[in-house]
Each structure stands twice: as C-alpha cells, then as structure tokens.
Write an enzyme that holds these catalytic residues in place. Sequence first.
Site, PDB file in Angstrom:
ATOM      1  CE1 TYR A  80       1.060  -1.726   2.099  1.00  0.00           C
ATOM      2  CE2 TYR A  80       2.057  -3.913   2.020  1.00  0.00           C
ATOM      3  CZ  TYR A  80       2.170  -2.555   2.214  1.00  0.00           C
ATOM      4  OH  TYR A  80       3.396  -2.011   2.519  1.00  0.00           O
ATOM      5  CE  LYS A 116       3.566  -0.484  -0.545  1.00  0.00           C
ATOM      6  NZ  LYS A 116       4.225   0.832  -0.649  1.00  0.00           N
TER       7      LYS A 116
END
Length: 244
Positions: free
Chosen positions: A149, A153
């Site tokens: 994650y 990002k």
Amino acid sequence: MNISFEGKRVLVTGAGQGIGRDLALRLAKYGATVIALSRTKKHLDTLTQEDPRILSVVADLRDWDASRKAIENVLPVDLLVNNAAIASLSPFLDVKPEDVDLLMDVNVKGIVNASQVVAKNIIERKCGGSIVNVSSQASQAALKDHAIYCASKGAVDALTKVMALELGPRNIRVNTVNPTVVLTEMGRLGWSDPNKAQSMISKIPLGRFAEVDEVVDAIVYLLSDKSSMVNGVALPVDGGFLAT
C-alpha cells in the site's frame, strides 16, 4: 470562499462509498454534473437515490479496456478525481504476488488509464482542467504491514508530479491529497480498537483522525479555480503527522 462548479462535468472514481461518495454529493451541491464511477452497482444505486442528478458508471478499474471504454462513453469530462483505491495489509515477508498486482492495478494503473482518457479529451477541447489523485500519508511514511500500500501510494505521488510537469503546459493541473486515517465507515471499523487507534493518534499533533468532510474540502479546493496556481503538490490532510 465561494466555489461553484456550474457548467463543469466531474468524474469521481470510487464514488460508491467513503470519501468518493461524499465528494460526489458535495460537487453536485456546488452545481457540477457529477459522473460517479464504481465497480459496485448497489452502491451507485443508493448514491443516485440520494441525489438523482448524479450520473453513474459501473466499471472495474482492473479491466483496462472495459473501464477505458466506460469513461470514453461519458466524455466530455472537465475535472477528474482519481479516488478509487484498495488496501491489502500484511507483513512484508508475507506479501504475495497477487497482492502486489491487485494494489498496483487499482491504485496506480487505474489512475493512469482514467487520466489518459480525460486529459486527452481536455486537450482536444482546449478548455483546461484539473485532476486530483487521492494519495495517503502512507506515500511518505512507513506504516507497519502496509508495504505494498505504501509503495502504491508512493507511486501515485511520483506519477502526479510527472503528470503535473507534462500536462501543465496544456493547462491541466494535477495534484494529490494525502490524508491520514479518515473516519469513513470502513475507517471507523478498521480503527475501532482503542489501542490500535491511539498508537496512530499519538503521532498526529492535532490528536485525532480526519473527518470525511475535511478531505473533501481539500479535494474541492484543488479542483477549483481558487487553486489556479497550484500544480504538482502533495497536500497532507493529516493533522501534522508528516511534519513530525
């Protein structure tokens, strides 16, 4: 600050729930023609029941060709919010290849695909526009069990800077918002354990998580002409988490 989106068509991905849903409702309130995209029809159905002015598109951003065609079918689009994202958490040593593929497909490739379609349309019409990519504080800070994650990002932030560089001369601004934990329905559930919540809140100088409206406010600002000289920034909505 008086903001109006009268006469503007805005595409919001991941609009079925959470930040995207509240954003779609807010933009419609401000006069925009809102096109809400989600892979889950039932979420879009309840959204359009709440505000029948909102148009809905069912598409899975993991399917490059199908989602591209779905977006092409709702052009023209003046403003784009790439909000759709997914999280799959596990310790780094347990990460599986399918975890990497899923997060990169939705969180990064989905932005590339939707933005290409919208940006080309804006350029053809020579009208200028704004794109906001919803990133996270996880793009700039290591969070336990968030390896992929965080990586996805981080990729969003880097992608946004290149988009801002290349699309700026075409009068298209591209920015990110980078929230901390946001108290959506899922956010409240995921951080309901007081001990887990306090471990994060203790690192936020304002001492609390973000409300959905606070993230929506930042996105609306970056979409609007009130931010007409803002391009290529990552705007934290994190109560100071990244400042510490």
